[in-house]
Design a protein around this motif. Sequence first.
Motif, mmCIF file in Angstrom:
data_model
loop_
_atom_site.group_PDB
_atom_site.id
_atom_site.type_symbol
_atom_site.label_atom_id
_atom_site.label_comp_id
_atom_site.label_asym_id
_atom_site.label_seq_id
_atom_site.Cartn_x
_atom_site.Cartn_y
_atom_site.Cartn_z
ATOM 1 N N SER A 70 0.810 -1.215 0.000
ATOM 2 C CA SER A 70 0.000 0.000 0.000
ATOM 3 C C SER A 70 0.846 1.269 0.000
ATOM 4 O O SER A 70 0.390 2.314 -0.435
ATOM 5 N N ASP A 71 2.095 1.186 0.485
ATOM 6 C CA ASP A 71 2.910 2.404 0.514
ATOM 7 C C ASP A 71 3.578 2.699 -0.828
ATOM 8 O O ASP A 71 4.147 3.761 -1.016
ATOM 9 N N GLY A 72 3.497 1.765 -1.758
ATOM 10 C CA GLY A 72 4.055 1.979 -3.091
ATOM 11 C C GLY A 72 5.568 1.903 -3.148
ATOM 12 O O GLY A 72 6.169 2.204 -4.167
ATOM 13 N N ALA A 73 6.227 1.507 -2.055
ATOM 14 C CA ALA A 73 7.683 1.477 -2.021
ATOM 15 C C ALA A 73 8.257 0.242 -2.706
ATOM 16 O O ALA A 73 9.421 0.219 -3.068
ATOM 17 N N SER A 74 7.469 -0.789 -2.860
ATOM 18 C CA SER A 74 7.972 -2.001 -3.498
ATOM 19 C C SER A 74 8.222 -1.738 -4.979
ATOM 20 O O SER A 74 7.478 -0.996 -5.619
ATOM 21 N N PRO A 75 9.250 -2.357 -5.528
ATOM 22 C CA PRO A 75 9.498 -2.163 -6.965
ATOM 23 C C PRO A 75 8.422 -2.846 -7.792
ATOM 24 O O PRO A 75 7.810 -3.818 -7.354
ATOM 25 N N LEU A 76 8.221 -2.324 -8.967
ATOM 26 C CA LEU A 76 7.294 -2.910 -9.918
ATOM 27 C C LEU A 76 8.124 -3.766 -10.860
ATOM 28 O O LEU A 76 9.132 -3.309 -11.396
ATOM 29 N N LEU A 77 7.726 -5.022 -11.067
ATOM 30 C CA LEU A 77 8.433 -5.902 -11.992
ATOM 31 C C LEU A 77 7.663 -5.934 -13.298
ATOM 32 O O LEU A 77 6.498 -6.316 -13.334
ATOM 33 N N VAL A 78 8.321 -5.520 -14.371
ATOM 34 C CA VAL A 78 7.718 -5.515 -15.700
ATOM 35 C C VAL A 78 8.377 -6.640 -16.490
ATOM 36 O O VAL A 78 9.600 -6.676 -16.638
ATOM 37 N N LYS A 79 7.541 -7.567 -16.998
ATOM 38 C CA LYS A 79 8.064 -8.712 -17.756
ATOM 39 C C LYS A 79 7.724 -8.534 -19.227
ATOM 40 O O LYS A 79 6.570 -8.351 -19.585
ATOM 41 N N VAL A 80 8.755 -8.577 -20.058
ATOM 42 C CA VAL A 80 8.599 -8.508 -21.510
ATOM 43 C C VAL A 80 9.285 -9.743 -22.064
ATOM 44 O O VAL A 80 10.506 -9.853 -22.029
ATOM 45 N N GLY A 81 8.486 -10.692 -22.548
ATOM 46 C CA GLY A 81 9.066 -11.957 -22.989
ATOM 47 C C GLY A 81 9.725 -12.642 -21.811
ATOM 48 O O GLY A 81 9.130 -12.803 -20.742
ATOM 49 N N SER A 82 10.996 -13.002 -21.956
ATOM 50 C CA SER A 82 11.714 -13.670 -20.878
ATOM 51 C C SER A 82 12.485 -12.686 -20.001
ATOM 52 O O SER A 82 13.118 -13.080 -19.032
ATOM 53 N N ALA A 83 12.424 -11.400 -20.312
ATOM 54 C CA ALA A 83 13.160 -10.383 -19.548
ATOM 55 C C ALA A 83 12.267 -9.788 -18.464
ATOM 56 O O ALA A 83 11.062 -9.656 -18.634
ATOM 57 N N THR A 84 12.881 -9.428 -17.356
ATOM 58 C CA THR A 84 12.174 -8.768 -16.260
ATOM 59 C C THR A 84 12.882 -7.471 -15.933
ATOM 60 O O THR A 84 14.101 -7.437 -15.776
ATOM 61 N N ILE A 85 12.102 -6.392 -15.829
ATOM 62 C CA ILE A 85 12.651 -5.082 -15.494
ATOM 63 C C ILE A 85 12.096 -4.685 -14.133
ATOM 64 O O ILE A 85 10.894 -4.737 -13.915
#
Length: 107
Positions: A70-85
């Motif tokens: 809820s605090d928004g401090a966690s990173p967002l993981l974006v997955k494109v194909g086999s890559a994760t950002i």
Amino acid sequence: MTQAELREVWIAQIQDYRSNGERTATWCERHKVTPRQLWYWMRKLKKADEQKQENRKPQWVPLHMDEITSDGASPLLVKVGSATIEVRPGFEPSLLADIVKALQVLC
């Protein structure tokens, strides 16, 4: 025969050539074309496909989100194909967009 009709004929011919497994000379002799004609049309159609790909409009990619607090401090993981950002607060949106575009091409 119009240019569009000729193009369709060659698309079918090239599909037949690729799926047949015959040697080029044998296939060309059987279809009464020269290897030079076959290679010309293969190059021409490949170049046209590449240009279509370049002119293609960007598409949205699926976004999979893992555990958000809820605090928004966690990173967002974006997955494109086999890559994760991993995207953290304060990221540069234009840089993320460029990275996603590059990954779409590679994946």
